[in-house]
Structure formats: C-alpha cells, structure tokens
Motif scaffolding. Structure first.
Motif, PDB file in Angstrom:
ATOM      1  N   GLU A  31       5.270  -5.404 -13.221  1.00 50.15           N
ATOM      2  CA  GLU A  31       5.041  -4.033 -13.645  1.00 50.15           C
ATOM      3  C   GLU A  31       3.796  -3.443 -12.981  1.00 50.15           C
ATOM      4  O   GLU A  31       3.816  -2.333 -12.473  1.00 50.15           O
ATOM      5  N   THR A  32       2.688  -4.235 -12.995  1.00 52.65           N
ATOM      6  CA  THR A  32       1.453  -3.712 -12.408  1.00 52.65           C
ATOM      7  C   THR A  32       1.571  -3.579 -10.893  1.00 52.65           C
ATOM      8  O   THR A  32       0.931  -2.720 -10.302  1.00 52.65           O
ATOM      9  N   LEU A  33       2.417  -4.408 -10.285  1.00 49.81           N
ATOM     10  CA  LEU A  33       2.537  -4.352  -8.821  1.00 49.81           C
ATOM     11  C   LEU A  33       3.094  -3.008  -8.352  1.00 49.81           C
ATOM     12  O   LEU A  33       2.903  -2.618  -7.207  1.00 49.81           O
ATOM     13  N   GLY A  34       3.785  -2.299  -9.244  1.00 47.84           N
ATOM     14  CA  GLY A  34       4.336  -1.004  -8.858  1.00 47.84           C
ATOM     15  C   GLY A  34       3.324   0.133  -8.990  1.00 47.84           C
ATOM     16  O   GLY A  34       3.618   1.276  -8.654  1.00 47.84           O
ATOM     17  N   GLN A  35       2.119  -0.163  -9.505  1.00 51.76           N
ATOM     18  CA  GLN A  35       1.138   0.892  -9.756  1.00 51.76           C
ATOM     19  C   GLN A  35       0.485   1.393  -8.466  1.00 51.76           C
ATOM     20  O   GLN A  35       0.427   0.680  -7.466  1.00 51.76           O
ATOM     21  N   ASP A  36      -0.058   2.617  -8.564  1.00 44.09           N
ATOM     22  CA  ASP A  36      -0.672   3.239  -7.387  1.00 44.09           C
ATOM     23  C   ASP A  36      -1.873   2.466  -6.858  1.00 44.09           C
ATOM     24  O   ASP A  36      -2.069   2.359  -5.653  1.00 44.09           O
TER      25      ASP A  36
ATOM     26  N   ARG B 127      -3.161  -2.363  -1.118  1.00 43.23           N
ATOM     27  CA  ARG B 127      -2.351  -2.840   0.011  1.00 43.23           C
ATOM     28  C   ARG B 127      -2.641  -2.005   1.258  1.00 43.23           C
ATOM     29  O   ARG B 127      -2.741  -2.543   2.364  1.00 43.23           O
ATOM     30  N   ALA B 128      -2.797  -0.674   1.039  1.00 39.78           N
ATOM     31  CA  ALA B 128      -3.052   0.221   2.174  1.00 39.78           C
ATOM     32  C   ALA B 128      -4.385  -0.100   2.827  1.00 39.78           C
ATOM     33  O   ALA B 128      -4.562   0.073   4.027  1.00 39.78           O
ATOM     34  N   LYS B 129      -5.328  -0.599   1.998  1.00 42.86           N
ATOM     35  CA  LYS B 129      -6.623  -0.970   2.567  1.00 42.86           C
ATOM     36  C   LYS B 129      -6.543  -2.270   3.344  1.00 42.86           C
ATOM     37  O   LYS B 129      -7.531  -2.719   3.913  1.00 42.86           O
ATOM     38  N   GLY B 130      -5.394  -2.919   3.322  1.00 40.66           N
ATOM     39  CA  GLY B 130      -5.203  -4.092   4.160  1.00 40.66           C
ATOM     40  C   GLY B 130      -5.086  -5.407   3.429  1.00 40.66           C
ATOM     41  O   GLY B 130      -5.017  -6.464   4.045  1.00 40.66           O
TER      42      GLY B 130
ATOM     43  N   ARG C 145      -0.077  -9.039  -0.068  1.00 41.94           N
ATOM     44  CA  ARG C 145       0.562  -8.933  -1.377  1.00 41.94           C
ATOM     45  C   ARG C 145      -0.081  -9.888  -2.396  1.00 41.94           C
ATOM     46  O   ARG C 145      -0.404  -9.499  -3.504  1.00 41.94           O
ATOM     47  N   SER C 146      -0.312 -11.148  -1.944  1.00 38.89           N
ATOM     48  CA  SER C 146      -0.848 -12.102  -2.920  1.00 38.89           C
ATOM     49  C   SER C 146      -2.336 -11.859  -3.177  1.00 38.89           C
ATOM     50  O   SER C 146      -2.829 -12.136  -4.277  1.00 38.89           O
ATOM     51  N   GLN C 147      -3.059 -11.297  -2.190  1.00 45.18           N
ATOM     52  CA  GLN C 147      -4.470 -10.943  -2.440  1.00 45.18           C
ATOM     53  C   GLN C 147      -4.554  -9.845  -3.486  1.00 45.18           C
ATOM     54  O   GLN C 147      -5.358  -9.916  -4.423  1.00 45.18           O
ATOM     55  N   ALA C 148      -3.705  -8.821  -3.334  1.00 44.75           N
ATOM     56  CA  ALA C 148      -3.690  -7.715  -4.294  1.00 44.75           C
ATOM     57  C   ALA C 148      -3.329  -8.238  -5.676  1.00 44.75           C
ATOM     58  O   ALA C 148      -3.872  -7.808  -6.692  1.00 44.75           O
TER      59      ALA C 148
ATOM     60  N   ALA D 174      -3.938  -7.133  -9.790  1.00 43.50           N
ATOM     61  CA  ALA D 174      -2.822  -7.094 -10.736  1.00 43.50           C
ATOM     62  C   ALA D 174      -3.031  -8.076 -11.896  1.00 43.50           C
ATOM     63  O   ALA D 174      -2.774  -7.740 -13.042  1.00 43.50           O
ATOM     64  N   LEU D 175      -3.555  -9.250 -11.578  1.00 44.06           N
ATOM     65  CA  LEU D 175      -3.639 -10.314 -12.589  1.00 44.06           C
ATOM     66  C   LEU D 175      -4.412  -9.855 -13.822  1.00 44.06           C
ATOM     67  O   LEU D 175      -3.962 -10.006 -14.943  1.00 44.06           O
ATOM     68  N   ARG D 176      -5.601  -9.240 -13.586  1.00 49.80           N
ATOM     69  CA  ARG D 176      -6.429  -8.854 -14.708  1.00 49.80           C
ATOM     70  C   ARG D 176      -5.708  -7.833 -15.591  1.00 49.80           C
ATOM     71  O   ARG D 176      -5.815  -7.854 -16.802  1.00 49.80           O
ATOM     72  N   ASN D 177      -4.983  -6.920 -14.965  1.00 52.44           N
ATOM     73  CA  ASN D 177      -4.303  -5.882 -15.727  1.00 52.44           C
ATOM     74  C   ASN D 177      -3.043  -6.385 -16.417  1.00 52.44           C
ATOM     75  O   ASN D 177      -2.525  -5.728 -17.308  1.00 52.44           O
ATOM     76  N   ALA D 178      -2.559  -7.543 -15.980  1.00 55.30           N
ATOM     77  CA  ALA D 178      -1.333  -8.074 -16.585  1.00 55.30           C
ATOM     78  C   ALA D 178      -1.662  -8.989 -17.758  1.00 55.30           C
ATOM     79  O   ALA D 178      -0.763  -9.516 -18.398  1.00 55.30           O
TER      80      ALA D 178
END
Lengths: 270, 313
Positions: B205-210, B216-219, B222-225, B230-234
């Motif tokens: 769910e969090t992975l779909g957030q802006d 991701r756009a900053k480089g 996927r697993s770093q993001a 994502a982990l903290r928010n999940a």
C-alpha cells in the motif's frame, strides 16, 4: 489470481466429497477393530495404513471429515446468523447507544483468549461436538458483526440509500434490501476464512479431548492418539495432520480466490 | 490527549469489570461440586456441608463474586482446593514458563516474517512474491500442535538434538531454554505466516504513495525505498497484529504446552478444569484476560501517541 480459486476449490472440495462419500461408502468399516493389523504402513489393502487398533486410516479420515466440516460449518452459521444482524443494526444506528453497546461488546469478546474460553465452555457444558460448535460459534459472532458494520457504513452514505430513505423506507428494509446484497460477497469471503479457522479450532479442541467423543472419529483426536506412537509409526500422526492442512489450505485459497473474483477493486491488494 | 486518555481508562475499567463477571458466571456453570469432588464419593453429607461452608460455597452468588473480586483487587487470588497453596503463587510460577515462551515465539515470528514480507513486497506480483505468499498460505493452514509433533519427531526422536518435552526449571538456564526452543518454533511459524502477509500488504500500500515515487525519482532502488521510507510507514498495521499475537501467544499456548508437557499458564488452567479446582480456573483466566485487555490498551495508547489523528475517535 485464478489459480487459488481452482486449487482452493479442489482441496476443499476433496474434503467435502470425502465426508459425503463416507455416508454411503468407506473402504473399510471403522468400527471393525483388527489388532493383529495395527499400525500397518500404507499399502494396497490400506492406502493410508492402519491405526493402533488396526482400523483403516483412509476410512477414519473420511468419517472424521464429517465431524470437522459439520462443526466448523454450523459455527459459521451461528456467527453469521447473529453477527450479521448485529452489524447491520450497528451500521444503521451508527453513533447511537445501540451501536456503541454492540461494538464494545464485540471488543470485549475479542479480548478473551478464544481457545481458553472455548476450553472453559466445553468443560462447563461437557465435552461434545455440539458444545465445540457453541464454543467456536460464539467467537465467530463479533467477527461477522464487525465486518458487516465496517462494510455497511460506507454504503449508507451513498446517494441511492439517501433516495430510499427519502422515499420513506425504514432502516430495516434498507438494511435487508440494499445493504445486505451489497456486502454479501464480503460476508461469503469472511465465511470461508472463519470456516477454515473453525476446522483448526475443532482439531485443537478434539486434540485436548474436548471435541467429538469416541467412537465418533475426529482428526484432532486421531492426532492425540497418534502422539505416543509417532516414533514407531509416523504415518498415524502424519495422515490426519495432512488432512487438516489440505482442507484448511483449500478453504484459505478459496477465500482468497473468491475475494479476487467477487471484488475486482481488491485484486492484488493482498 | 488527556480527554482521550480518560475516555480510554474508563473503557478499560469497564471491560475488566464485565470480563470478571463473565468469567465468574461461566465458571459457575462448570458442573460438579468442588467440595464433594475433594472428599470423594464416600463422604458423609455433613462433612461435605461443613467443607462447603469452610470454602464459602454456601454463600449467595453475588456475595461470592464480590468476595472474589475484592480479594483479586488486594492481590489475593484465593487458595487452590487441590494444591492447598495460594493461587497467586501458582500463577506466578507458571508465568515464568508462559511469558518467556511467548516472548521467544514473538521474537522468532518477527525474525521470520520481516525478511519474507519485505522480500515479497519488493517483488510484488512477480514469481518470488507468489512463491513466498504460497508458502505463507501453508504456514497459516498448519495446526500448530501437529507441527509441534513433527518437530518432536525430527529434532527429538530422530536427531536427538532437543528434548521432546518437560521443563527443568530456571535453575538450569541452558536446559530450560533448550526445552522452550521447539515449542517456540511451533507457536511462531503460523504466526510468522500471518505477520508476513500483513507486512507485505501494508508495504504494498505504501509503495503506491507519492513520496515513494519521489524517492525512486531521486534515484533510490525499489528495495532502498522500501527499507528507508515504506517500512516505517507500514508499521502501524504490523504493530496491531503484533499486539494481538502477543496475547494469543500468552493464552493460546495452552495446546502447545500440552504437547510438550510444559508447566505454563495454559496447562494450569486446563488441569484445574479437569480437577474442578474452580478458583484456580477463575483467577488464572482473569489474569490472562486482563493481560490481553491491558496489552490492547497499551497498543491503542501507543498509536494515539504516534498518530494524533487517532485521538479524534
């Protein structure tokens, strides 16, 4: 994912079929003891081997499926029969004292360690399949009440419900005619999940001797009886366990598959 | 926050009160008179009556309830009919087995679930995800007592690495720990499967957030993001499940304790029921339920502290 629907249907269908078939036919008579043939490994004569009293394991598993399925199914019916109306009322009267009472009552039942209370109830009423049903059924009620209320609330805010209210329909009529059909798919999915949990719970209760009583075979008690023989004849412990796993897995997969099939919005969310 | 706290405290007190009434009533339903059970079938009716009076069983129900609750509030949980010792001491002894077992199982469950959930979330919809989620489905479907029997067969009977049951007491810390390993694994695996699924869907769910898209756009990969944002928010749904699992592990170990002959709280309740030692059943169940209600209360408070929006309810 269609695969879960197919596999789930296949596995749980197998259990249901075995239970139905056992009413008319089993490979051997389960009341027939044959001590010389005890603890035989699987063979052509006994596909799943024999137990400590020489009874055919396949026949025992088939008849045991009846107990598991009947207990879990009736417990789901109890949970739905009481929980869904409670949830509908709570949603219709959201924020009222009635809603508050129902939901706090729910929280309270959730706070009880279900297994301990189920054991307490079966001890109070005496161990039997019927009392196992009651013990498991009671804990299904708050689950259905909560799911029903939660999924009914957003529907109450929709325009066509407002239209129905303006047209003079009462809360009861709206709940039955408009809310219930719209949440039916969610309830079916939850029903499948509770069904699978019920089978696990029944197995646990029978394992500690509080489920169906002898001579009615049950998977949980077969496991309890097998425990001391596990080192000499592992199959007596492995076979009933596998029967439980396959049935529960089948129902879980079926629940997942049904959810995806019934509600495209949820697809891929889990 | 203060109003919220007050509200929750009143609800907590009410829940505990209702719970105590419910437990008392259910235990009252248990058939069999403890006094005649203790004295055996050959006892004189007068002796039974005298013992009933001594045990306070002749008092009216409401009075007996008040007597019990009054005792509980002052730390007196009553005396066991069969063991002739204070129930509080018995419960304390048993908690020394149940609590470490629950903590071990919970730690194991997190240790197994965290990598699986993250692995699957990082490969959402790809084969790795499907395989992991299939494995968790099997984990959820395992009856833990059957899994326990298989563990005994493998590690105790065949490999002779760990004990098949029993508990040597904490005077022998290493042996005690060893005897809790198999029960903890048996309890943890099905719980880990549930936790992994919750973690995966929360992460998905969090992975779909802006803000993940921004990261991701900053480089970031996927697993770093996933790890950094994502982990903290999940974690909120994960903490909810953890709270529920802890209470389940504390109370739900009753069957596992039976498989491994562990002298825990669950086994105490189970044995007390079969011996009609009702005061033990009553007080031990109350302690368990109170623990569950308290854990839920603390989890709710933690949320409110983390997320102010939740105080509005």
């Amino acid at each position: 994912m269609r695969l879960s629907l197919i596999l789930g249907g296949l596995f749980s269908g197998m259990a249901v079929l075995a239970a139905m078939l056992s009413f008319v036919w089993t490979p051997a008579e389960i009341t027939q003891l044959a001590i010389p043939d005890k603890l035989l490994p699987p063979s052509a004569a006994h596909w799943l081997g024999t137990d400590q009293l020489g009874r055919d394991m396949l026949s025992m598993i088939m008849v045991g499926a009846r107990t598991s399925i009947a207990v879990a199914l009736v417990a789901v019916v109890i949970g739905m029969g009481l929980g869904v109306p409670l949830g509908l009322v709570a949603a219709a009267r959201k924020g009222s004292w009635l809603d508050e009472t129902i939901m706090r009552g729910n929280d309270l039942i959730f706070a009880f360690p279900s297994l301990v209370i189920a054991i307490l109830i079966t001890a109070a009423l005496g161990p039997s399949a019927v009392n196992a049903i009651i013990a498991i059924g009671i804990f299904n009620i708050p689950v259905f009440a909560r799911v029903t209320r939660g999924s009914a609330l957003p529907i109450w805010t929709l325009d066509y419900i407002r239209a129905a209210r303006v047209a003079g329909k009462g809360m009861t009529l709206i709940s039955l005619q408009h809310i219930l059909p719209n949440i039916a798919n969610i309830l079916i999915v939850q029903g499948t999940i509770q069904f699978s949990l019920g089978i696990l719970a029944e197995a646990g209760l029978s394992y500690v001797g509080l489920g169906a009583q002898p001579p009615v075979p049950s998977w949980g008690r077969m496991l309890a009886e097998a425990q001391t023989m596990i080192s000499i004849a592992p199959h007596v412990a492995i076979v009933p366990g596998l029967a439980i796993v396959v049935t529960v897995l089948g129902l879980n997969l079926l629940g997942d598959g049904l959810r995806d099939a019934l509600d495209p919005r949820l697809r891929g969310s889990r | 926050m203060r109003r919220y706290l007050l509200h929750r405290l009143i609800a907590l007190g009410l829940s505990l009160a209702v719970a105590s009434v419910l437990i008392f009533s259910v235990v009252e339903l248990v058939p069999g008179d403890p006094a005649s059970y203790m004295l055996g079938t050959g006892a004189q009716p007068e002796t039974v009556a005298a013992l009933r009076q001594q045990m306070g069983l002749d008092l009216p129900l409401p009075l007996r309830y008040l007597h019990w609750v009054g005792g509980v509030l002052t730390g007196d949980l009553g005396h066991s009919f069969t063991y002739k010792t204070p129930v509080a001491g018995m419960i304390l002894d048993r908690v020394q087995v149940s609590l470490p077992l629950a903590v071990m199982a919970l730690a194991l469950s997190v240790a197994i679930a965290l990598p699986i959930g993250m692995f699957a979330a990082a490969r959402l919809g790809r084969p790795g995800d499907t395989i992991m989620m299939g494995a968790t489905q099997i984990g959820i479907s395992l009856p833990n007592f059957w899994f326990a029997m298989l563990l005994v067969l493998l590690f105790a009977v065949r490999l002779r690495l760990l004990p098949a049951g029993g508990f040597p007491g904490w005077d022998h810390p290493l042996a005690a720990l060893k005897s809790l390993i198999l029960p903890a694994i048996a309890l943890a695996l099905p719980q880990a499967a549930i936790l992994a699924r919750v973690l995966r869907s929360a992460l998905a769910e969090t992975l779909g957030q802006d803000y993940i898209r921004t990261a991701r756009a900053k480089g970031l990969s996927r697993s770093q993001a996933l790890r950094r944002h994502a982990l903290r928010n999940a974690l909120i749904p994960v903490v909810t499940i953890l709270g529920m699992q802890f209470s389940f592990l504390l109370a739900g170990a009753i069957i596992i304790e039976n498989v491994f002959y562990l002298p825990g709280l669950g086994r105490l309740i189970f044995q007390a029921i079969t011996q009609r030692d009702l005061i033990v059943v009553q007080s031990a169940v109350l302690v368990l339920v109170a623990a569950v209600i308290l854990v839920t209360f603390l989890v709710d408070l933690t949320y409110a502290a983390i997320d102010p929006r939740l105080r509005q309810r």
